[in-house]
Design an enzyme around this catalytic site. Structure first.
Site, PDB file in Angstrom:
ATOM      1  N   ASN A 121    -112.713 -55.964 -35.972  1.00 38.43           N
ATOM      2  CA  ASN A 121    -113.200 -56.638 -37.202  1.00 38.43           C
ATOM      3  C   ASN A 121    -112.259 -56.828 -38.217  1.00 38.43           C
ATOM      4  O   ASN A 121    -112.588 -56.939 -39.464  1.00 38.43           O
ATOM      5  CB  ASN A 121    -114.513 -55.559 -37.705  1.00 38.43           C
ATOM      6  CG  ASN A 121    -113.927 -54.379 -37.931  1.00 38.43           C
ATOM      7  OD1 ASN A 121    -112.797 -54.079 -38.003  1.00 38.43           O
ATOM      8  ND2 ASN A 121    -114.754 -53.419 -38.202  1.00 38.43           N
ATOM      9  N   GLU A 157    -111.962 -50.461 -43.421  1.00 40.63           N
ATOM     10  CA  GLU A 157    -113.276 -51.366 -42.796  1.00 40.63           C
ATOM     11  C   GLU A 157    -113.329 -52.719 -43.545  1.00 40.63           C
ATOM     12  O   GLU A 157    -112.946 -52.611 -45.026  1.00 40.63           O
ATOM     13  CB  GLU A 157    -114.238 -50.598 -42.707  1.00 40.63           C
ATOM     14  CG  GLU A 157    -114.142 -49.455 -41.822  1.00 40.63           C
ATOM     15  CD  GLU A 157    -114.242 -49.778 -40.306  1.00 40.63           C
ATOM     16  OE1 GLU A 157    -114.199 -50.866 -39.975  1.00 40.63           O
ATOM     17  OE2 GLU A 157    -114.580 -48.878 -39.384  1.00 40.63           O
ATOM     18  N   HIS A 203    -109.990 -54.756 -39.017  1.00 37.68           N
ATOM     19  CA  HIS A 203    -109.491 -53.319 -39.963  1.00 37.68           C
ATOM     20  C   HIS A 203    -108.127 -53.173 -39.573  1.00 37.68           C
ATOM     21  O   HIS A 203    -107.544 -53.473 -38.380  1.00 37.68           O
ATOM     22  CB  HIS A 203    -110.402 -52.331 -39.513  1.00 37.68           C
ATOM     23  CG  HIS A 203    -110.373 -51.617 -38.522  1.00 37.68           C
ATOM     24  ND1 HIS A 203    -111.454 -51.428 -37.662  1.00 37.68           N
ATOM     25  CD2 HIS A 203    -109.337 -51.134 -37.727  1.00 37.68           C
ATOM     26  CE1 HIS A 203    -111.135 -50.815 -36.467  1.00 37.68           C
ATOM     27  NE2 HIS A 203    -110.023 -50.422 -36.443  1.00 37.68           N
ATOM     28  N   ASP A 259    -103.537 -42.959 -40.432  1.00 38.47           N
ATOM     29  CA  ASP A 259    -104.926 -42.380 -40.506  1.00 38.47           C
ATOM     30  C   ASP A 259    -105.002 -41.049 -39.503  1.00 38.47           C
ATOM     31  O   ASP A 259    -104.328 -40.711 -38.693  1.00 38.47           O
ATOM     32  CB  ASP A 259    -105.951 -43.409 -40.078  1.00 38.47           C
ATOM     33  CG  ASP A 259    -105.504 -44.181 -38.851  1.00 38.47           C
ATOM     34  OD1 ASP A 259    -104.680 -43.915 -38.213  1.00 38.47           O
ATOM     35  OD2 ASP A 259    -106.198 -45.404 -38.669  1.00 38.47           O
TER      36      ASP A 259
HETATM   37  C1  GLP Z   1    -108.092 -47.655 -34.409  1.00 34.20           C
HETATM   38  C2  GLP Z   1    -107.078 -47.252 -35.511  1.00 34.20           C
HETATM   39  C3  GLP Z   1    -106.371 -48.371 -35.888  1.00 34.20           C
HETATM   40  C4  GLP Z   1    -106.052 -49.211 -34.801  1.00 34.20           C
HETATM   41  C5  GLP Z   1    -107.313 -49.688 -34.120  1.00 34.20           C
HETATM   42  C6  GLP Z   1    -107.093 -50.780 -32.918  1.00 34.20           C
HETATM   43  O1  GLP Z   1    -109.558 -48.145 -35.257  1.00 34.20           O
HETATM   44  N1  GLP Z   1    -107.567 -46.463 -36.508  1.00 34.20           N
HETATM   45  O2  GLP Z   1    -105.119 -47.905 -36.660  1.00 34.20           O
HETATM   46  O3  GLP Z   1    -105.445 -50.341 -35.124  1.00 34.20           O
HETATM   47  O4  GLP Z   1    -108.059 -48.721 -33.507  1.00 34.20           O
HETATM   48  O5  GLP Z   1    -106.988 -50.040 -31.615  1.00 34.20           O
HETATM   49  P1  GLP Z   1    -106.766 -50.801 -30.265  1.00 34.20           P
HETATM   50  O6  GLP Z   1    -104.926 -51.166 -30.404  1.00 34.20           O
HETATM   51  O7  GLP Z   1    -107.057 -49.821 -29.316  1.00 34.20           O
HETATM   52  O8  GLP Z   1    -107.555 -51.855 -30.236  1.00 34.20           O
END
Ligand code: GLP
Length: 245
Positions: free
Chosen positions: A136, A143, A138, A67
């Site tokens: 959540n 989402e 995702h 992304d």
């Molecule tokens: C962002 C990214 C996701 C990632 C998520 C969790 O929203 N777009 O790809 O998995 O964060 O991040 P973290 O590993 O910092 O908890």
């Protein structure tokens, strides 16, 4: 679904990096699907260490990231391109022309998503997709409520995701409200999937996503239906499912 229990974050990072290294060693011209967020940072560090020790060669590897924020150019230090360059691309011998992310500067969402889908299809799909897990449920920026059959698409981020990602920006107002993300269909098409999850704050969602019902309300739950998923999680993240594994 395989669950690899790691002692702590550094053990998790080592285990995840080993799976990615194995993929590169088995198929040097592989396509890696990469993720941002804080969790994979240790994994990238391990890969860089392996490269520096002469154990890994990225010269034939192609990468596609999950992304990118809509509106952020590559040079913006909060863009996911900047993150990838900082943590991996600039530190190994990868050919930068083979590192792909959605084009955050393309204002026409349909065009940006179509172009990114075309890139992924022209590469013949993803050999190994690395994923983090949002609080959540995702994955990428898919989402809760996102249809499982989507390919790359433009999303409006949930308040919870904006708040979670705020820590990387000067203020909440600076967090972009939209992003381009690979869809669940794209993610599920990867041959192999590795999910990294760390910390007690992810314990509830780990239980829900990997041991609860498969529902678009918990996007990561669809991974239960993929035939080659390895969840690499530390003890804290697995603390609510000890009786299930
Ligand atoms: C962002 C990214 C996701 C990632 C998520 C969790 O929203 N777009 O790809 O998995 O964060 O991040 P973290 O590993 O910092 O908890």
């Amino acid at each position: 679904m395989k669950i690899l229990k790691a002692k702590d974050y550094s053990d998790l990072s080592r285990k995840a990096a080993n799976l990615i290294s194995a993929q590169i060693l088995m198929k040097p011209h592989c396509v890696l699907g990469l993720a941002t967020g804080s969790t994979p940072i240790g994994t990238y560090k391990q890969l860089v260490d392996a490269y520096n020790q002469g154990d890994l060669d990225f010269s034939e590897v192609t990468t596609v990231n999950l992304d990118e924020y809509k509106g952020l150019p590559k040079e913006n230090d909060q863009s996911y391109y900047y993150f990838m360059n900082d943590h991996l691309f600039s530190k190994v011998n990868i050919d930068k022309s083979r590192t792909f992310l959605p084009d955050g500067t393309e204002e026409d969402s349909d065009k940006a998503c179509r172009q990114y889908n075309d890139i992924i299809h022209s590469l013949g799909g993803v050999d190994l997709q690395l994923l983090g897990l949002g609080h959540n449920g995702h994955i990428g920026f898919n989402e809760p409520g996102t249809a499982f059959e989507k390919e790359t698409h433009c999303v409006t981020l949930s308040e919870r995701t904006i708040k979670a990602n705020m820590r990387f920006f000067v203020s909440e107002n600076d967090v972009p409200r939209q992003a381009y993300t690979m869809g669940i269909k794209t993610i599920m098409s990867a041959h192999k999937i590795v999910v990294v999850v760390s910390g007690a704050d992810k314990a509830d969602i780990v239980k829900e996503a990997f041991f609860g019902p498969v529902t678009p309300q918990v996007p990561a739950s669809i991974l239960q239906l993929h035939n080659d998923v390895t969840v690499v999680a530390d003890e804290a993240a697995l603390s609510k499912c000890t009786e299930l594994i």
